[in-house]
Structures are given as C-alpha cells and as structure tokens.
Write an enzyme that holds these catalytic residues in place. Sequence first.
Site, PDB file in Angstrom:
ATOM      1  N   GLU A 102      -0.146 -10.342  -0.689  1.00 24.29           N
ATOM      2  CA  GLU A 102      -1.585 -10.599  -0.551  1.00 24.29           C
ATOM      3  C   GLU A 102      -2.236 -10.796  -1.918  1.00 24.29           C
ATOM      4  OE1 GLU A 102      -3.123  -8.563   3.471  1.00 24.29           O
ATOM      5  OE2 GLU A 102      -2.243  -7.140   2.062  1.00 24.29           O
TER       6      GLU A 102
ATOM      7  N   GLY B 132       0.903  -5.908   0.620  1.00 20.13           N
ATOM      8  CA  GLY B 132      -0.160  -6.088  -0.379  1.00 20.13           C
ATOM      9  C   GLY B 132       0.296  -6.841  -1.601  1.00 20.13           C
TER      10      GLY B 132
ATOM     11  N   GLU C  61       3.801  -5.666   7.643  1.00 22.42           N
ATOM     12  CA  GLU C  61       3.002  -4.517   8.082  1.00 22.42           C
ATOM     13  C   GLU C  61       3.159  -4.217   9.571  1.00 22.42           C
ATOM     14  OE1 GLU C  61       0.743  -6.056   4.436  1.00 22.42           O
ATOM     15  OE2 GLU C  61       1.979  -6.869   6.053  1.00 22.42           O
TER      16      GLU C  61
ATOM     17  N   ALA D 139       0.817  -1.212   0.000  1.00 24.84           N
ATOM     18  CA  ALA D 139       0.000   0.000   0.000  1.00 24.84           C
ATOM     19  C   ALA D 139       0.851   1.263   0.000  1.00 24.84           C
ATOM     20  CB  ALA D 139      -0.921  -0.001   1.217  1.00 24.84           C
TER      21      ALA D 139
END
Length: 710
Positions: free
Chosen positions: A113, A110, A135, A64
Amino acid sequence: MVFRYEKDTDNIVTITMDMPQRSANVINAEFNAALAETFARLKAETELTGVIITSAKKTFLAGADLEPMLEVRDPAALFQEIQQVKRIFRGMETFGKPFVAAINGAAMGGGLELALACHYRILIDRPDAQVGLPEVTLGLIPGGGGITRLTRLLGLETALPLLTEGKRLSPAEARALGIVNELAATPEELIAKAKAWIQANPEPRQPWDTKGYRLPGGDVRTPKVAQMITAAPAVLLKKTRGNFPAPLAILSAAVEGTLVDFDTADRIESRYLANVATGQVAKNMIAAFWFQLNKINGGGSRPADIPPATFSKVGILGAGMMGSGIAYACATAGLEVVLKDVTLEQAEKGKSYTEKVLRPRVEKGRMKEADLAAILARIHPTTRAEDLRGCELIIEAVFEDRAVKKEATQEAEAQLAPTAIFASNTSTLPITSLAQVSERPENFIGLHFFSPVDKMPLVEIIVGEKTSPETLARSFDFVRQIKKTPIVVNDRRGFYTSRVFATYTSEGMTLLLEGQPASVIEAAGMQAGMPVGPLAVSDEVSLKLMHYVRQQTERDLAAEGKPIPEQPSNRVLDAMLSQGRAGKAAGAGFYEYPPEGKKFLWPGLRELFPPQAPLPFADIRDRLLFIQALETVRCLEENVVRSVADANIGSLFGWGFPAYTGGTLQFINGYGVRAFVERAQALAARYGERFTPPARLLAMAEAGESFPMQ
C-alpha cells in the site's frame, strides 16, 4: 532511528526504513510517528528533486503490527488512526515531486500500500520478493488505500480476485499486471533506476489524479462489469458460507469506491476496515494464522538446547498413498529417499506419484524438466531392507496392523545406525505400544502425516513414553526441513487429531441414527464451515477402515482389561457395511458415485435410518462444532495436546476445522467461555453427557478466563 534520511547532490532524498530491534519493518505507532516526522521534513525542503523509499531489511515493509489488532474494540478510534496514515500516503502522491518505491524485498499488505502511493514502483527480481495484499487471509481487509488504489490501477475485474483471495505475486507476475513498473537485478540497479526515473519525470501524477482518467474496464455502470458485480456476492457467499466478513467488505469497498472521488473512496475503505478489524473473526484468524502459527513454526514446541539437525537420507516403508506422498514431500525438499515395498512394482508405482503431481507444473512452464528429473532421481524404489542402510530416519507407513508394523520395524531397525530415528505414520495406534517391539524405544516416535501429503501442511509428532528429547527435537527439525508445520502431542489412543476428528464423523452418524435427514446433516456441517459434511468425509476416510480401527481398538482395550465404550455411530457403520457400502473407494457409501456426474446421497439411507421428528438446525450445527471443541479441551486436560497453539493449528491444518473460528479452542474464546459452557450444558441436557463441559472449562468460566491467543 526508524528512518534514515539522505539527500544526494542531485537533491534526491532516499528514505531508508530501518526499524531498530526488528527483523522486519512493520507499521505501528512508532512507524507512523516517524513517517509523519519525515514527511514534514520533506515539505520543509527548499530544493527537492524527488524521493526514493526503500528498506535496510531483507524485506521492504511487512505491513501492520498485528498485536494491537487483538485488543482494538473501538471502530471510531481505529478509523481516525487509519485516516492519519492515509493522509500522509495521499500527501505523497499529490506532493508535486516524484516518489519512487525501490522495493528491495517482499512487500505485503501495508508494504504494498505504501508502494502504491508512490508514483513509480521498482521491484528487485528475486523469488522471495513477492508482493500482495493478503489481509483477507487474516480476516482483515487492506486499509491503507490498497483497495482504492488497486481497483483504480487495474480495474474491478482484475483487482477483485487479487484482493478477495489475498494472492501473493512473483516479481514477474506483478510486473505483467502493472502493479510494479520495473524489475531490477541488484540492489544497486534498483536505486540507479529509481534515480533515473525521478530525473526523467519531474512532475508525475497518479493515473487517477490525471484529467480524463477512466477506471480500466469501466465501473459498475458498464454492462460487462455490472454483470460480474451482480453475481459476485453470490459467488463469495458460496465460498465463505457467510462465515467470513472480510471478502464481502472488500467487494463493497471496491464497488462503492469506484462511484465516488478518490478521497471519499479512501474513507469508505477505512470504515470497512474499522468494522472488520474490531470483529471477532479477525481476532480469531490473527491469533491462529499469525501468532500461533509463527510460534509453532518458530520452534515453540521443540525442546530447547538441542543442536539443530539436518537430514539427507530417509527411508519410507510402504509405497501406498501415504508412503508415496511422504516420498514426494522429502524428495522435493532435496532429501534422498529409499522407498521400500513388498514388490518392486508397487515401489515403482509409489515413485510415479511424484511425477503425477509435478508433471502438470512442467507442462504449465512452472517447473523445468531437468528439475523434475532431479527430484525423481532422489527416489529409489526397492524391496531390499539392506538398501535402508545409511538412512538417518525411517518412516513406517504400512497398514494399520500391529503384526505388519512389528515386522516392518524389526526388519528396518536391523539396518540402521544407533542414532537413526524410527517413526510410525500410524493415525490411531499408541506409539508407546508400537515402540515395545523396538530395540531403541528412545529413538521411536510418531510422525502422523495427512492425506494427500502434497497438499496437507500438517505433521502431528507423537511422543511415546520413552521417546527422548533429542529424538523429538530432531524429528521437529525434519518436519520443518520438508516445509511442513509440526504440532507436538503426547501419546494416547487416536492422539489428538484423529481422536477429535472422529467426534465430527461420529456425531454426523449419530444424527443420522436419530432420524435426521442426511442432506440436513451435511448442510449443517458445511454451513458451520467444515470443508465437507460428516457423512461425505466418512466416505472419503472409508467406512471399512473406520470399522477396522474400531475392531483394533476393542481388541486393545479388551487386552488391557478396559471397558469398551458404546457408540451409536457403530450401529450406523455396521448397518452400512451390511449393505456392502464401504465408502468412496468401494464405489458406494453414504453417497452414490456414478462413473459420470457428481456424487449424490444414497436414497436407501431413508429406509435404513427412518426419519424422525426434525431437530432445530442450529442444534445440529452446534453439535457438530461443539463436540470437537469439547474433545479438544479434554485432550488439553489429559495433556495429550501440549499447548493451545498446537490444538488450534492442529485442528485448522489437520482436518479443516473452520478457519473463521481460529481453531477448536479459539472457537470457545470467540463464543465466550461462559456462554459456550451454558450452551454445552443445554446440549448435554437434551442430547447426552458427551456435551458436558470438562472441569477445566467450568473453572475457566467461573474465573472469567479464556485460552491464550498468543
């Protein structure tokens, strides 16, 4: 174009992420819009065999975009935004056609992910192609399905350590765990393997979407897992001391998510992320460990318009603990090192430190014997000053004594080329005064390393009055070359890190003098988030060394005609030394150090410093943190520390100011500048003027300002 969309003759679509004007792909509003548009296009395909997702950048997908995270305050709005992206991720894995992630580089957060939402993952087999969900190191939690999918893929017992510690995995480690399915040697092989898998698996399903799926290792109702989960909150609390919300949020989302269906688990994860991301701790950690750290490592403190420098040969004067550690840092970075001491035995002992640090890596198979031998061959122990010829940089790491440093400086400078840099590793003595014995003060600078050098990432660069911009720039380049983080400060007694850190140990001793139990003082420091209590770290530093530094300071101030400040902590130092208790190295300090077993507080402290009325625990805790933050503001006022970023990163990496605060100045931001000023004034009224807020802070509170976060 954010994504390139290419369909081959076999009806395989390759989606190549390539965000314009960016060195890496990131998840932001632009990315999300392109992802939605691309997914709609895929759904409109009448003939589709499968989909490959890859990247045109060196990395796959960085995760992100963190800049909006500094501003987001509305958990409900963030929850909806997260869910929009997740609906596409979920749509990919339930699409009915194979999706393959051809991971051509690092896939963090991300990025991983997105890959986990694909049916198959192939990773380029390259050292820098690490994957992970880090994170938590920024105060956040994975929110793109990372918790939900990783726990279903690996089971709670295996997934939780990866999630709560934010571990980065090498290609081999990721393959062994099953996070990626295959490795590829080249980009061409990566795509070829992806296409082959698609052809062989026309109707894949994720394991958790397969009938009869069971969570690996069992869920929380399984006795073994239940036992682990029961103890997990206590383990996390011991590590975080309740200061970091993210690890507990990860644990909660993971455990709760295994008891419900996938889509419900995904929503649970989103709610936890929305809550954590809008909190102050996440903003503190993102500001420091992302924006400010990247700014510093990117050269924010380096003079511009000076060509970059690369070093090949370095001389180190003094083969004690610091000199040995610096030699290790230089040799492992590929530099030739001349390690000089008064005896060859001591110089050889300094070289052996590198083998001591690296030998366990060889034994564990993480380093080859030949690589260790090559590193050791770069370190040349000597007693001869002549061997320093050809060194582009000398780092003096001798005892904190002006006479010893003078002799070392002049002996080494006689062997150096006019362009060579001379750096002192002093932690307290002003660089400008040390440079007075140098024939080239413009080439003289301070490089303050931290012990143990092999573990501590920071180097404090101290600029003397006559230090040239070229010397600063080249010294900055050297620090980055040996893979350390440099902060740049101006010359004052104690510089920045030693000066502010001393307030922590001094306040701890002052509290002891005020009759507060040593155990309470230590507990307050630890609960505040410091690595160790102020008394324990004083023992580590050495009470004898603290006393010596104080004596040297007093001599210098007397020579300059300046008053010598009275400090209550000096009375504690004197009392301890009169008892023969000089610190850990001497075997006795505030703590006892039995040959076997753990250290414990010296029982004699109660007699030496009689108990008095207990103070509120919150006051003790705040005193230990506020005194450091206030002194940092004074350093900023006096232009000792040059930037907010240098101040915050220096405090976090230099002496371990609590990470959840984002550093000494971000701690004030997070507390609220006006609220911080009011609390400091209350502490000053009760405990002394050292807690009086500096003028700069008062002005900021009045104007409603805060310290910049980027």
